[in-house]
Design a protein around this motif. Structure first.
Motif, PDB file in Angstrom:
ATOM      1  N   LYS A 143      11.220   1.136   2.639  1.00 16.70           N
ATOM      2  CA  LYS A 143       9.977   1.758   2.193  1.00 16.70           C
ATOM      3  C   LYS A 143       9.999   1.776   0.665  1.00 16.70           C
ATOM      4  O   LYS A 143      10.810   2.490   0.062  1.00 16.70           O
ATOM      5  CB  LYS A 143       9.867   3.156   2.796  1.00 16.70           C
ATOM      6  N   CYS A 152       4.013   0.828   2.841  1.00 16.85           N
ATOM      7  CA  CYS A 152       4.656   0.299   1.632  1.00 16.85           C
ATOM      8  C   CYS A 152       5.866  -0.575   1.922  1.00 16.85           C
ATOM      9  O   CYS A 152       6.615  -0.895   1.013  1.00 16.85           O
ATOM     10  CB  CYS A 152       5.124   1.499   0.813  1.00 16.85           C
ATOM     11  N   HIS A 164       0.824  -1.217   0.000  1.00 16.46           N
ATOM     12  CA  HIS A 164       0.000   0.000   0.000  1.00 16.46           C
ATOM     13  C   HIS A 164       0.855   1.261   0.000  1.00 16.46           C
ATOM     14  O   HIS A 164       2.005   1.236   0.429  1.00 16.46           O
ATOM     15  CB  HIS A 164      -0.923   0.006   1.219  1.00 16.46           C
ATOM     16  N   VAL A 165       0.270   2.346  -0.479  1.00 14.62           N
ATOM     17  CA  VAL A 165       0.939   3.646  -0.451  1.00 14.62           C
ATOM     18  C   VAL A 165       0.040   4.602   0.328  1.00 14.62           C
ATOM     19  O   VAL A 165      -1.059   4.905  -0.119  1.00 14.62           O
ATOM     20  CB  VAL A 165       1.190   4.173  -1.877  1.00 14.62           C
ATOM     21  N   GLY A 166       0.517   5.006   1.498  1.00 18.35           N
ATOM     22  CA  GLY A 166      -0.337   5.798   2.374  1.00 18.35           C
ATOM     23  C   GLY A 166       0.098   7.235   2.539  1.00 18.35           C
ATOM     24  O   GLY A 166      -0.581   8.020   3.198  1.00 18.35           O
ATOM     25  N   CYS A 167       1.250   7.614   1.977  1.00 18.50           N
ATOM     26  CA  CYS A 167       1.713   8.982   2.168  1.00 18.50           C
ATOM     27  C   CYS A 167       2.685   9.361   1.059  1.00 18.50           C
ATOM     28  O   CYS A 167       3.063   8.532   0.240  1.00 18.50           O
ATOM     29  CB  CYS A 167       2.394   9.145   3.534  1.00 18.50           C
ATOM     30  N   SER A 173       7.273   9.548   3.079  1.00 18.78           N
ATOM     31  CA  SER A 173       8.109   8.457   3.589  1.00 18.78           C
ATOM     32  C   SER A 173       7.920   8.195   5.071  1.00 18.78           C
ATOM     33  O   SER A 173       8.828   7.715   5.740  1.00 18.78           O
ATOM     34  CB  SER A 173       9.593   8.732   3.301  1.00 18.78           C
ATOM     35  N   GLN A 174       6.757   8.484   5.584  1.00 16.59           N
ATOM     36  CA  GLN A 174       6.558   8.373   7.030  1.00 16.59           C
ATOM     37  C   GLN A 174       5.657   7.226   7.480  1.00 16.59           C
ATOM     38  O   GLN A 174       5.747   6.796   8.621  1.00 16.59           O
ATOM     39  CB  GLN A 174       5.999   9.686   7.579  1.00 16.59           C
ATOM     40  N   CYS A 175       4.736   6.742   6.603  1.00 18.39           N
ATOM     41  CA  CYS A 175       3.671   5.872   7.128  1.00 18.39           C
ATOM     42  C   CYS A 175       4.023   4.400   7.168  1.00 18.39           C
ATOM     43  O   CYS A 175       3.455   3.644   7.955  1.00 18.39           O
ATOM     44  CB  CYS A 175       2.382   6.083   6.347  1.00 18.39           C
ATOM     45  N   GLY A 176       4.912   3.943   6.289  1.00 19.63           N
ATOM     46  CA  GLY A 176       5.333   2.541   6.335  1.00 19.63           C
ATOM     47  C   GLY A 176       4.355   1.530   5.743  1.00 19.63           C
ATOM     48  O   GLY A 176       4.628   0.327   5.789  1.00 19.63           O
ATOM     49  N   CYS A 196       8.158   3.029  -1.401  1.00 23.76           N
ATOM     50  CA  CYS A 196       7.806   4.325  -1.996  1.00 23.76           C
ATOM     51  C   CYS A 196       9.008   5.258  -2.007  1.00 23.76           C
ATOM     52  O   CYS A 196       8.921   6.379  -2.493  1.00 23.76           O
ATOM     53  CB  CYS A 196       6.682   4.991  -1.201  1.00 23.76           C
TER      54      CYS A 196
HETATM   55  S1  FES Z   1       3.792   5.100   1.416  1.00 22.39           S
HETATM   56 FE1  FES Z   1       4.044   6.081   3.313  1.00 22.39          FE
HETATM   57  S2  FES Z   1       6.095   5.504   3.795  1.00 22.39           S
HETATM   58 FE2  FES Z   1       5.815   4.625   1.851  1.00 22.39          FE
END
Ligand code: FES
Ligand SMILES: Cc1cc2nc3c(=O)[nH]c(=O)nc-3n(C[C@H](O)[C@H](O)[C@H](O)COP(=O)(O)OP(=O)(O)OC[C@H]3O[C@@H](n4cnc5c(N)ncnc54)[C@H](O)[C@@H]3O)c2cc1C
Ligand code: FES
Lengths: 262, 161
Positions: free
Chosen positions: B58, B48, B37-40, B43-46, B60
């Protein structure tokens, strides 16, 4: 992201040549640059990845000096410098999160010189030497303000040499959302004297707190800082903390570092 | 454009990518592996997180061309071919370690990386390792429990908060 090509040279020499192309940029671990590219805050024509350059990787310790290749990820420093320079390894092991530490590099961190980054304080407090593709730069001359360094365009940080102090401690007051330092203090005690470098706090980027150094050279204990204060004028103010708050934290974190060093 | 060869979940895959194609984009759009998944954008949400040569990264925040010639493991490769969940996935189900499930692929991949480094992490070590994985639903507690359980440890000891 705007469009660009990615080069993957295998040596420093080839990377320097690739960076001669107009608007080319070095790519370290990408942990700062890729988010910047996503926001279209940079538009390089070409990225020159340094990740495949073996001569820029690794940690070695010889005669009281720890040398770290410019392309060495934070996680490797955390592991491999733990014996020779524990405070530096602990700093590296507390940057961001595990996935960031597996990619982000010391060269990228020092080239970027984010005012809240951790490594600049270690380099400045240790009196490190920044080795580049063309010369050697003393840390005292290298950091020239927020996001500004002595590096020329196309110059690559190939290694960093840290003289190992008798004792040292990095105290980071984390900004909990970004995990960068809201204020971080690296204190290094050498036979020749104490060096105190502060990150996260000043609008001029990382700096040495020379009054504290003088006081500690006379008497190495937390009480030696009594009466000393950082002037709030040049401190960073943002939604996470006022100038006064940061100035206060500098003293608090320095005292914690003194106690940790003992 | 450049050609890449990446071993994804043990299978050699080829693709033609732009310089700016992210590994997450290659997995999702190029290979249809939308479990990552891509949540941000920061590079903070993890969400991915995948493993590249066994290390958590990560996806992304890495270009597909940087993964050329390497091996990548994603959430799709975690269960057995017949669909039997692995120990971490099963523990997430048993301990209610997910609600909406958006963060879960990244959580499971980070947990797998942690358990490889440290087979029996304590509660504090688990929380610290997950610093780069954000969850907006669970409050993390049941995720921590699931990882303790997946590593064969007692979960009764951590009180419900
Ligand atoms: S999509 Fe949020 S850290 Fe990679
Ligand atoms: C979620 C998150 C949390 C983070 N937390 C922290 C933290 O707590 N403390 C901290 O200090 N940092 C933190 N960072 C930043 C991280 O440490 C980066 O890895 C680092 O700042 C940049 O290194 P890089 O190798 O990723 O460089 P890149 O992102 O690849 O490059 C950054 C800049 O440096 C240049 N560059 C890269 N390598 C070199 C080189 N060898 N020589 C010359 N120029 C080069 C690039 O051209 C670019 O301009 C965090 C990042 C993220 C995403
Ligand atoms: S379960 Fe919804 S974000 Fe974690």
């Amino acid at each position: 992201m705007y469009s660009f090509e990615v080069d993957k040279p295998g040596s420093v020499e080839a990377a320097v040549a690739a960076l001669q192309i107009e608007e080319a940029m070095a790519l370290g671990g990408g942990q700062t640059l890729i988010p910047t590219l996503k926001q279209r805050l940079a538009s390089p024509s070409r990225l020159v990845s340094l990740a495949g350059i073996a001569e820029m990787k690794g940690v070695s310790a010889v005669d009281g000096v720890v040398t770290i290749g410019g392309g060495t990820p934070h996680a490797t420093v955390a592991r491999e410098a733990a014996g020779a320079y524990p405070a530096l390894a602990a700093l590296a092991g507390n940057i961001g999160d595990p996935a960031v530490r597996n990619r982000g590099t010391i060269g990228g961190s020092l080239a970027n010189n984010d005012p809240a980054a951790c490594y600049p304080s270690a380099a400045l407090a240790s009196g490190a030497t920044i080795v580049t593709s063309s010369r050697e730069i003393a840390a005292d001359d290298y950091f020239q303000g927020m996001f500004t360094t002595a590096l020329h365009e196309g110059e690559i940080v190939t290694a960093v040499r840290f003289p190992v102090p008798q004792a040292a401690s990095y105290q980071k007051f984390e900004q909990p959302a970004s995990r960068f330092a809201l204020v971080g203090v690296f204190l290094a005690r050498f036979a020749e004297g104490v060096r105190v470098a502060v990150t996260g706090a000043s609008e001029d980027g990382v700096f040495r707190w020379s009054e504290a150094e003088e006081a500690l050279n006379k008497e190495f204990r937390a009480d030696a800082l009594t009466g000393l204060a950082i002037a709030p004028e040049n401190m960073i103010a943002d939604l996470h903390g006022t100038k006064e708050y940061r100035a206060h934290l500098v003293s608090v974190m320095t005292k914690r570092a003194i106690r940790a060093v003992g | 454009m450049s050609e890449v060869r990446i071993v994804v979940n043990g299978v050699e895959r080829f693709g033609v990518v732009e310089g700016r194609t992210l590994l997450s984009g290659f997995l999702r759009d190029g290979l249809g592996l939308t479990g990552t998944h891509v949540g941000c954008d920061t590079s903070q949400c993890g969400a991915c997180v995948v493993h590249v040569d066994g290390q958590a990264v990560k996806s992304c925040t890495m270009f597909a061309v940087e993964a050329d010639g390497r091996s990548v493991d994603t959430i799709e490769g975690q269960a057995a071919p017949d669909g039997t969940l692995n120990a971490i996935q099963q523990a997430f189900q048993d301990h209610h370690g997910l609600q909406c499930g958006f963060c879960t692929p990244g959580m499971v991949m980070s947990a797998a990386a942690l358990l490889k480094e440290n087979p029996t992490p304590g509660e504090a070590e688990i929380r610290e390792y997950l610093e780069g994985n954000l969850c907006r639903c669970t409050g993390y507690h049941n995720i921590v429990k699931a990882i303790l359980a997946a590593s064969g440890q007692d979960v009764a000891a951590i009180a419900a908060e």
